[in-house]
Scaffold this active site. Structure first.
Site, PDB file in Angstrom:
ATOM      1  CG  HIS A   1      -1.838  -1.095   1.396  1.00  0.00           C
ATOM      2  ND1 HIS A   1      -1.738  -2.026   2.407  1.00  0.00           N
ATOM      3  CD2 HIS A   1      -2.937  -1.460   0.679  1.00  0.00           C
ATOM      4  CE1 HIS A   1      -2.732  -2.894   2.314  1.00  0.00           C
ATOM      5  NE2 HIS A   1      -3.474  -2.582   1.268  1.00  0.00           N
TER       6      HIS A   1
ATOM      7  CD  GLN B   1     -13.904  -5.210  -2.092  1.00  0.00           C
ATOM      8  OE1 GLN B   1     -14.158  -4.046  -2.346  1.00  0.00           O
ATOM      9  NE2 GLN B   1     -12.675  -5.682  -2.174  1.00  0.00           N
TER      10      GLN B   1
HETATM   11  P1  AMP Z   1      -6.399  -4.049  -0.347  1.00  0.00           P
HETATM   12  O1  AMP Z   1      -6.242  -3.204   0.894  1.00  0.00           O
HETATM   13  O2  AMP Z   1      -5.899  -5.438  -0.188  1.00  0.00           O
HETATM   14  O3  AMP Z   1      -7.787  -3.937  -0.943  1.00  0.00           O
HETATM   15  O4  AMP Z   1      -5.429  -3.417  -1.428  1.00  0.00           O
HETATM   16  C1  AMP Z   1      -5.471  -2.050  -1.734  1.00  0.00           C
HETATM   17  C2  AMP Z   1      -4.594  -1.797  -2.930  1.00  0.00           C
HETATM   18  O5  AMP Z   1      -3.258  -2.209  -2.632  1.00  0.00           O
HETATM   19  C3  AMP Z   1      -5.015  -2.609  -4.164  1.00  0.00           C
HETATM   20  O6  AMP Z   1      -4.891  -1.774  -5.312  1.00  0.00           O
HETATM   21  C4  AMP Z   1      -4.042  -3.750  -4.185  1.00  0.00           C
HETATM   22  O7  AMP Z   1      -3.808  -4.254  -5.482  1.00  0.00           O
HETATM   23  C5  AMP Z   1      -2.799  -3.064  -3.644  1.00  0.00           C
HETATM   24  N1  AMP Z   1      -1.869  -4.052  -3.095  1.00  0.00           N
HETATM   25  C6  AMP Z   1      -2.145  -5.039  -2.217  1.00  0.00           C
HETATM   26  N2  AMP Z   1      -1.050  -5.791  -1.979  1.00  0.00           N
HETATM   27  C7  AMP Z   1      -0.053  -5.275  -2.753  1.00  0.00           C
HETATM   28  C8  AMP Z   1       1.307  -5.610  -2.964  1.00  0.00           C
HETATM   29  N3  AMP Z   1       1.890  -6.639  -2.341  1.00  0.00           N
HETATM   30  N4  AMP Z   1       2.029  -4.867  -3.817  1.00  0.00           N
HETATM   31  C9  AMP Z   1       1.452  -3.809  -4.468  1.00  0.00           C
HETATM   32  N5  AMP Z   1       0.166  -3.435  -4.307  1.00  0.00           N
HETATM   33  C10 AMP Z   1      -0.580  -4.157  -3.463  1.00  0.00           C
END
Ligand code: AMP
Length: 281
Positions: A37, A61
């Site tokens: 993030h 979702q």
């Molecule tokens: P989430 O909080 O899991 O919904 O993720 C929020 C954003 O962070 C989304 O756009 C994910 O694709 C991105 N994200 C989650 N894990 C990673 C990672 N390891 N590397 C890069 N971006 C990430």
């Protein structure tokens, strides 16, 4: 740093930024922030004057029986991390505010959701497109940054942005990994230490698949078999899918031609983890 809870206050803050000539970069998250993030926050900061991070565990979702209630949360730590990154505002609304009684309008995504995670989570992406549309309308960003870790989500958001004419530039950020290669994820918090080698088999399998493709293998089934045996060598794994597909359409490939995406979802003990690898040349 502003901490904002209501759509009206968020829209007013975004309008103030816009009126002063500032551009806004949005990073949507479900919180429990990690370096993946934070890398997106850096990218947003490089493309916009001010960064807004949303922290919202979006119920639409998640399907019944998924991990909505168990999803890890630590708002104080998240706010500290955002403050340290120089984020202008964290937008963290309540579910009841975004989905009041009588809410009934959804953004319906199309064929891109007939593959990969859309098969086992049939209502997931309409929840994603709906919340991201709402976030766009509330935070009024010029650019929005999403991780390539959720490759299908990024593809669906790009398509939605184009199809619905959102005046927003979508930027993808590369996957950030732990030292042992495991893709960073809030859901890694659920992993039992004894399941760590099993979790690492996801990216190891993808590496093996990539090596085969780079060595000239064109049979998708052979690549899938190699990835499968790497993962099923660990007893605590349950494969949801291993897809060898076209990165534009997400249609399965039988004969591999580049660019090709390998994407997978595997349950490792409790959490269902996803990872992917693009082989472009
Ligand atoms: P989430 O909080 O899991 O919904 O993720 C929020 C954003 O962070 C989304 O756009 C994910 O694709 C991105 N994200 C989650 N894990 C990673 C990672 N390891 N590397 C890069 N971006 C990430």
């Amino acid at each position: 740093m502003e901490i904002i809870h209501t759509p009206e206050a968020m829209q007013a803050f975004a309008e103030t930024l816009r009126a002063s000539g500032k551009t806004i970069g949005l990073v949507p998250t479900m919180g429990f922030l990690h370096e993946g993030h934070l890398s997106l926050i850096d990218i947003a900061g490089a493309h916009a004057d001010e960064v807004v991070v949303s922290i919202f565990v979006n119920p639409t979702q998640f399907a019944a029986g998924e991990d909505l209630d168990a999803y890890p949360r630590d708002m104080e730590r998240d706010l500290d991390l955002c403050r340290d990154k120089g984020v202008a505002a964290v937008f963290t609304p309540d579910a009841g505010t975004l989905y009041p009684t009588g809410f009934e309008t959804y953004v319906e995504p199309g064929n891109l959701t007939r593959h990969l995670c859309g098969l086992s989570r049939p209502t997931h992406f309409r929840g994603v497109t709906t919340i991201v549309s709402k976030l766009f309308n509330m935070t009024k960003p010029h650019v929005a940054v999403f991780g390539e870790k959720d490759f299908q989500q990024l593809a669906v958001i790009r398509r939605m942005t184009r199809d619905l004419n959102f005046d927003i530039t979508i930027i993808g950020g590369p996957i950030v990994r732990e030292a042992d290669g495991l893709a960073k994820s809030s859901r890694n918090a659920y992993l039992k230490p004894e399941h760590r080698p099993a979790a690492c088999s996801l990216h190891q399998g993808l590496n093996e698949g990539a090596a085969l493709i780079q060595a000239g293998e064109t049979d998708a089934e052979a690549v899938r078999k190699a990835i499968t045996s790497c993962i099923t060598a660990h007893a605590s794994t349950e494969i949801d899918y291993i897809s060898i597909c076209d990165p534009e359409t997400l249609e399965e490939m039988e004969i591999i031609h580049k660019p090709v995406l390998m994407a997978l979802a595997v349950k490792v003990g409790f959490p269902r983890l996803i990872d992917n690898r693009l082989v472009a040349d």
